[in-house]
Scaffold this active site. Sequence first.
Site, mmCIF file in Angstrom:
data_model
loop_
_atom_site.group_PDB
_atom_site.id
_atom_site.type_symbol
_atom_site.label_atom_id
_atom_site.label_comp_id
_atom_site.label_asym_id
_atom_site.label_seq_id
_atom_site.Cartn_x
_atom_site.Cartn_y
_atom_site.Cartn_z
ATOM 1 N N LYS A 134 0.843 -1.274 0.144
ATOM 2 C CA LYS A 134 -0.021 0.006 0.127
ATOM 3 C C LYS A 134 1.011 1.298 0.039
ATOM 4 O O LYS A 134 1.833 1.492 0.698
ATOM 5 C CB LYS A 134 -1.019 -0.189 1.176
ATOM 6 C CG LYS A 134 -1.708 1.189 1.194
ATOM 7 C CD LYS A 134 -2.669 1.245 2.409
ATOM 8 C CE LYS A 134 -2.390 1.708 3.605
ATOM 9 N NZ LYS A 134 -2.191 3.202 3.893
ATOM 10 N N ASP A 158 -3.433 4.172 -1.658
ATOM 11 C CA ASP A 158 -4.514 4.842 -0.766
ATOM 12 C C ASP A 158 -4.477 6.408 -0.909
ATOM 13 O O ASP A 158 -3.754 6.810 -0.042
ATOM 14 C CB ASP A 158 -3.802 4.413 0.559
ATOM 15 C CG ASP A 158 -4.813 4.602 1.760
ATOM 16 O OD1 ASP A 158 -6.136 4.638 1.248
ATOM 17 O OD2 ASP A 158 -4.696 4.375 2.868
ATOM 18 N N ARG A 178 3.353 -0.338 10.665
ATOM 19 C CA ARG A 178 4.486 -0.345 11.686
ATOM 20 C C ARG A 178 4.725 -1.697 12.404
ATOM 21 O O ARG A 178 6.257 -1.892 12.600
ATOM 22 C CB ARG A 178 3.983 1.125 12.765
ATOM 23 C CG ARG A 178 4.256 1.976 12.351
ATOM 24 C CD ARG A 178 3.591 3.221 13.225
ATOM 25 N NE ARG A 178 2.048 2.981 13.240
ATOM 26 C CZ ARG A 178 1.246 3.837 13.988
ATOM 27 N NH1 ARG A 178 1.670 4.588 14.574
ATOM 28 N NH2 ARG A 178 0.022 3.711 13.662
ATOM 29 N N THR A 194 -11.430 6.506 10.731
ATOM 30 C CA THR A 194 -11.627 5.933 11.920
ATOM 31 C C THR A 194 -11.012 6.666 13.054
ATOM 32 O O THR A 194 -11.079 6.549 14.215
ATOM 33 C CB THR A 194 -10.921 4.573 12.078
ATOM 34 O OG1 THR A 194 -9.205 4.741 11.376
ATOM 35 C CG2 THR A 194 -11.379 3.321 11.498
ATOM 36 N N ASP A 221 -13.396 15.035 -4.661
ATOM 37 C CA ASP A 221 -13.391 16.360 -5.453
ATOM 38 C C ASP A 221 -14.902 16.292 -6.222
ATOM 39 O O ASP A 221 -15.805 15.341 -6.207
ATOM 40 C CB ASP A 221 -12.221 16.500 -6.334
ATOM 41 C CG ASP A 221 -11.976 17.964 -6.324
ATOM 42 O OD1 ASP A 221 -12.898 18.667 -7.053
ATOM 43 O OD2 ASP A 221 -10.761 18.148 -6.471
ATOM 44 N N LYS A 270 -7.127 8.248 -1.245
ATOM 45 C CA LYS A 270 -8.402 8.847 -0.830
ATOM 46 C C LYS A 270 -9.005 9.924 -1.524
ATOM 47 O O LYS A 270 -9.290 11.245 -1.120
ATOM 48 C CB LYS A 270 -8.362 9.134 0.737
ATOM 49 C CG LYS A 270 -8.138 8.189 1.461
ATOM 50 C CD LYS A 270 -7.941 8.409 2.955
ATOM 51 C CE LYS A 270 -7.589 7.219 3.923
ATOM 52 N NZ LYS A 270 -6.529 6.702 4.027
#
Length: 232
Positions: free
Chosen positions: A34, A62, A208, A117, A67, A64
């Site tokens: 990603k 990713d 991570r 989230t 518009d 997002k």
Amino acid sequence: MKDAERLIVALDLPDPGSARKLVERLGASVNFYKIGLQLAYGRGGLSFADELAAQGKRIFLDLKLHDIGNTVKRASAQLARRGVEFLTIHAYPQTMAAAKEGTAGTGLKLLAVTALTSYSDADLAEAGFRLGAHDLVLHRAAQAKALGIDGLIASAQEIADIRRAVGSEMILVAPGIRPEGGERGDQKRVATPAAAIEAGADYLVVGRPIIEAPDPRAAAEAIQLEIATARG
Ligand code: C5P
């Protein structure tokens, strides 16, 4: 599809040089990456996505998108030409419909972000939303399905409810994954790889716990083993 490919490693790194080193360390164990806003907006970020795709890696951009419809349609059509596989868009009806139009007939699959989230019910109310997070997520999941969007990004803790609501067809991708006893970092609603798979996730996004591990390859392989075990 092999269970190992259900693990998507988030290349949350500042530049292609450091991302390339990590991809080399992970070697053949990881085939799906990603690339998010940080790497994509840095110098050479999107070209690095092309480089990985040319090596046969699967790529999730990713980005997002959100518009006016015309811009989303053209932007998503451009991204579809890059040979990537997943693209995120925000789950606004106009945005979803436009991205669907822009990517029609291509191999690019659209994943809608129902509600970020990091937004609590209070944050959504402050931003002017009438629905709380749980209801907003389910409302938008139903709209995404009706518009023919391929999949959704959802926290592992919402996956089971969403899976029940949308059925088996949609692709559900869960971030916020932490192996048992792992550092949470800034993630609040975390789940183990096994719990996310059992709740109905098709893919797990992990950053991570892998990219900051002393041995990233061993960390990735441990998660892949947990995925395979959970799937039986
Ligand atoms: O490092 P960590 O495993 O927490 O990384 C999770 C990845 O998933 C990050 O790239 C983050 O931006 C992304 N993500 C998330 N929560 C969402 C959507 C995306 O953590 N709701």
